[in-house]
Design a protein around this motif. Structure first.
Motif, short mmCIF file in Angstrom:
data_model
loop_
_atom_site.label_atom_id
_atom_site.label_comp_id
_atom_site.label_asym_id
_atom_site.label_seq_id
_atom_site.Cartn_x
_atom_site.Cartn_y
_atom_site.Cartn_z
N HIS A 181 0.27 14.36 18.26
CA HIS A 181 0.83 15.41 17.41
C HIS A 181 0.02 15.51 16.11
O HIS A 181 -0.27 16.60 15.63
CB HIS A 181 2.30 15.13 17.08
N VAL A 225 4.02 15.39 10.97
CA VAL A 225 3.89 16.34 12.08
C VAL A 225 4.89 15.97 13.17
O VAL A 225 4.87 14.84 13.68
CB VAL A 225 2.47 16.36 12.65
N LYS A 251 -6.26 21.84 13.88
CA LYS A 251 -6.04 23.17 13.29
C LYS A 251 -6.54 23.24 11.85
O LYS A 251 -7.20 24.19 11.46
CB LYS A 251 -4.54 23.52 13.33
N LYS A 252 -6.20 22.23 11.08
CA LYS A 252 -6.58 22.22 9.67
C LYS A 252 -8.09 22.13 9.51
O LYS A 252 -8.67 22.76 8.61
CB LYS A 252 -5.92 21.04 8.95
N ALA A 305 5.28 19.76 9.27
CA ALA A 305 4.81 20.85 10.14
C ALA A 305 5.16 20.47 11.57
O ALA A 305 5.45 19.31 11.86
CB ALA A 305 3.30 21.00 10.00
N TYR A 341 -2.46 18.78 14.80
CA TYR A 341 -2.37 19.40 13.47
C TYR A 341 -3.70 19.30 12.73
O TYR A 341 -4.16 20.29 12.13
CB TYR A 341 -1.25 18.72 12.68
N VAL A 375 4.17 21.09 15.91
CA VAL A 375 3.18 21.55 16.88
C VAL A 375 3.83 21.60 18.26
O VAL A 375 4.83 20.93 18.51
CB VAL A 375 1.94 20.61 16.93
#
Lengths: 418, 418
Positions: B383, B288, B390-391, B355, B387, B357
Motif C-alpha cells: 500500500h 496509507v 503515484k507521488k 490517503a 502511494y 489506495v
C-alpha cells in the motif's frame, strides 16, 4: 551483547569469479559426445549455450571479470552477511565457533540467483530470446525467472512434478517474475510423452525435456543451475566473500561445510579455499548430502549422462546412475543423481570430504536453527546445519563456517510434514 | 554503479524507545471502562496486561530504555537497512529520491517482531505463563510465537478464519515456533459460539475470543500487535533507525510514508519525526490505508471498542464502527476497524496526513517492486509503495522515505489471485 555480524559494503563485492581449474594440479576429463562417445565438439554445445558461457566452461584463467551489469544486479542483495551462530553455540554448549554465510537475502531466497544473473546477462548479449530450464524444488526456476525479468528474456521452466504439486507457491513466485512453468514429465515433448501421468518426475527427465525444446526452437538456449564448471565459477562469489569476511575478523576456519546436490552451493563455497588446502593448510572442506540421494558417498566415479534421456554430454562424475529416482522425500532439493565434475574430481583426489545426514536429522536441526537464530532454513541448507550440529557437539573443531544457501519460506509444506 | 544501502552496525541499535506523548502539546483522551463508561482503572487492566507494559502505556517520559535481553534479540535482525530504490526511480523516470526502510529481515518477515519481543520479555519477568492473542493475516501471530519461543512462553493464537483458510503456511510458521493456532470464530469461547461455521471472522471477533480466554485462565495474559500506545512505542525503533540512517547520508526527507492498519508500522515509522514537525519542519507524514477499510480517511473520531464483543476498553479513535466487516479482499492485513489512539489524535490535530489506495494499485505496485528491487513486498506494505509510486510520478517531492514493513513470502496466495 550484540551478535557478531560481519557485513561487507556494496563496494567490497568481488570483482572477479575465481576459477579453480587454474590451480588444481590435474585436468578434468573432457565431456563426451552422447552420439560418438568422443570428446564433445564446442560447435555442438553452441546449440544449447552461448559462446561466453562455453568459454568460461573451458577456461583455465584464474580470475574472470564479473561484467558491470551483473555486478550492479549483485548489489541488490550482495555482499551477503557472515553471521556467528551464537545462540546455537550457547544451546549446544560447544567450544566450537560457528559462523554461517547467509545467501537467503537474494530476491528468490537462495544462492541460485548468483549464476542466474550471470547466465541471463551472457545470453542477452549473445542474442538469446528465451531461456529454457528445469527445476526441482523450484529454487533454480525462480532464480532464472527473476534474472530473465532483469535482463529482458523469456523463461520457460520444466518443474519436477512432485515438487510442482507440493509447492504451488513456487509457481506463483516464478509467475511474479514472468517465468512460465510446466510440470515434468509433460506432454509438450516427445521424451515427456514416454511417462505416465502419475510419474513423480525427476531432474533428469526435466533436463531432457528442456533440452529437447532448446534443440527444436530458434533463439532458445538452455540454462543449468548446477553441475557445470561455469555455474560453480559464478557461485565462487560466495566463498570469495567468506574469505574476505573471515580476514576482517581475523578468523581462520578449520572446517568449511555446505550442502551438496549438484554441487553449485558447495563448489561456490569451498573452491576459493582449495589454494589454501593445496598449500598445506589444514581445512576440512565437507559436502553434506542426503542419505537418500548419496551421489558422493555412495555413487561411482565414472562417465554418465546429465539427464535421463541421454541427450546431454557424458560427464565424468560421481553418479548414482542416470535412471536413479530418489525416494519421494519431502526435502525437495538435493535430488540429482550426479555431482559436479569439478567437485567429483576434487573428491576423487581427496582434497575434499563428504558426509550424509538423514531427513530426520535435517528437520530437527532446521527447527532448532529457526528458533535460535531466527532464520527458517531451506531444507537443502539444513543438511549443512545438521552436520555442523553433530560436529560442534564433538568439540573437535575450533571454527566451523558453513553456507546457509537459502531460506525455507517457500518450503513450509516440507516443515508441515516433518 | 552500486546501490545506496545504508547499514547501521549492531552497536548502533537504538538503546531507548521514543515516546511521543512527552512532546505533543495535547493529551490523549483516556480509555473508558466498558462497564461504567468511566476512565479505566489500572487494576482492571492488570488482569490482561503485565504492570510494566501498562506503565509504558501511560508513561509520558520521552525515552524508555530497551532492556538488554530485548536488545540482544533485536540484534538478530536489527538494525534493518535503509535502501535507495534506484531501479524503481529509473523505471518511473522520476526526479524524486526514494528510500525504503526494510523490516522484512526479521525472523517472521515483518516489523511485528519489534513489539512481540518486548511484550514477551515483560510478560516473562512478571510471571506470565501463556500469552493469548489474535491475528489477521498471520504476521502478528507468527511474531508472537517466535517471541514466545525466545522467552519461554506458551502462545495461543486466534486467527481470523478467512486468513486461516487462505494461508495454511502461516499456521505452519507459528507451529515451527511452538505457537498453537485456532481459527476464529471458534467454538472454544462463548463469544465465538455466537457465530455460524461459515462466518469469515474479523479481527474484532478474534480479539473478543482472546480476551475471553485471558479473563478465564490463570497465568494468562493478552498481547496486542497494534493500536495501543506501548505497541507503537516499541515500534519507534524503526523511525529512530531511519533518522540515524538519513543523518549518515545527509538526507532530509520531505515525505515519510507507511501503510496503516492498526497503526503500529505507521506510528513506529513517523512518531520520531513528530518533534521535527512540531518545530516547523515541512515533512508530510502520510498513512496509507486500503480503500476497502478506510478508518482514517472515512472513519469517525469518537470513542469505540477495540473488539466486537465490547470487552475491551473504549478508546477515542478514528473508527468504522466495531461491527465493520471489510470485504473479503485478498490483501489479508489492514482490515482493522479502528486506528491507534495516538495516530488518531495526530491526524485529528492535522500533524499527519492519510490517503487510500485500491487493491488493484497495490498489487500492480507490488509486482513492479518485486521485479525491479528484488524484494516481494507483503501486500500490506505494498500500500505504501502504491502511494509512493503515484507521488514520485508527480515529481512534487524531493525525497520520499517509506517503510517496507515486511516481505510477502507467506502471502503468495494473494499474489496468485491478484
Amino acid at each position: 551483547m550484540f551478535r557478531e555480524y560481519v557485513a561487507l559494503k556494496p563496494e567490497e563485492l568481488p570483482r572477479s569469479y575465481y576459477n579453480v581449474l587454474a590451480d588444481i594440479p590435474f585436468k578434468l576429463d573432457p565431456p563426451l559426445d552422447p552420439e560418438t562417445q568422443e570428446p564433445m565438439s564446442p560447435e555442438k554445445l553452441l546449440r544449447i549455450f552461448p559462446e561466453q558461457l562455453l568459454e568460461q566452461e573451458m577456461s583455465t584463467e584464474r580470475y574472470i571479470k564479473i561484467p558491470e551489469p551483473v555486478l550492479r544486479e549483485y548489489a541488490v542483495y550482495r555482499p551477503t552477511p557472515l553471521i556467528r551462530a551464537k545462540f546455537l553455540e550457547e544451546y549446544l554448549g560447544t567450544r566450537t565457533k560457528i559462523y554461517y554465510k547467509y545467501e537467503g537475502t537474494s530476491p528468490t531466497g537462495s544462492h541460485k540467483v548468483n549464476t542466474a544473473l550471470a547466465q541471463a546477462y551472457y545470453n542477452k548479449i549473445s542474442g538469446t530470446k528465451t531461456l529454457v530450464t528445469e527445476t526441482g524444488a523450484g529454487q533454480w526456476g525462480s532464480a532464472l525467472s527473476y534474472a530473465g525479468a532483469k535482463f529482458g528474456l523469456d523463461v520457460k521452466v520444466f518443474m519436477v512434478k512432485v515438487s510442482y504439486n507440493q509447492k504451488p507457491f513456487r509457481k506463483t513466485l516464478m509467475n511474479i517474475f514472468g517465468g512460465s512453468v510446466v510440470p515434468s514429465p509433460s506432454k509438450l515433448t516427445n521424451f515427456g510423452k514416454n511417462y505416465s501421468d502419475e510419474h513423480p518426475g525427476t531432474l533428469g527427465i526435466a533436463i531432457s525435456e528442456a533440452i529437447e525444446v532448446v534443440l527444436s526452437e530458434e533463439g532458445t538456449k538452455y540454462a543449468l543451475g548446477s553441475v557445470l564448471n561455469h555455474v560453480l565459477l559464478h557461485q565462487t562469489v560466495i566463498g570469495l566473500e567468506i574469505k574476505e569476511q573471515l580476514k576482517k575478523i581475523g578468523v581462520i576456519p578449520d572446517m568449511v561445510v555446505a550442502c551438496h546436490g549438484g554441487g553449485s552451493n558447495f563448489g561456490g563455497t569451498i573452491l576459493p579455499f582449495i589454494p589454501d588446502v593445496l598449500q598445506g593448510r589444514k581445512i576440512d572442506l565437507v559436502a553434506v548430502e542426503p542419505e537418500s540421494c548419496p551421489s558422493l558417498t555412495k555413487g561411482e566415479f565414472r562417465y554418465d549422462y546429465g539427464d535421463t534421456a541421454g541427450l546431454t554430454p557424458l560427464m565424468k562424475m560421481y553418479t548414482l546412475g542416470k535412471d536413479f529416482v530418489p525416494p519421494a522425500i519431502h526435502a525437495g532439493g538435493l535430488r540429482y543423481h550426479g555431482a559436479a565434475p569439478i567437485v567429483s574430481k576434487l573428491y576423487h583426489e581427496r582434497l575434499i570430504k563428504a558426509a550424509s545426514v538423514t531427513q530426520e536429522e535435517v528437520f530437527e536441526a532446521a527447527k532448532l536453527f529457526a528458533k535460535l537464530e531466527g532464520i527458517i532454513p531451506a531444507p537443502e541448507s539444513a543438511h549443512a546445519i545438521a552436520y555442523v550440529v553433530k560436529k560442534a557437539k564433538d568439540n573437535g573443531k575450533e571454527t566451523i563456517v558453513f553456507t546457509l544457501s537459502g531460506h525455507g519460506h517457500f518450503d513450509l509444506n516440507a516443515y508441515q510434514n516433518n
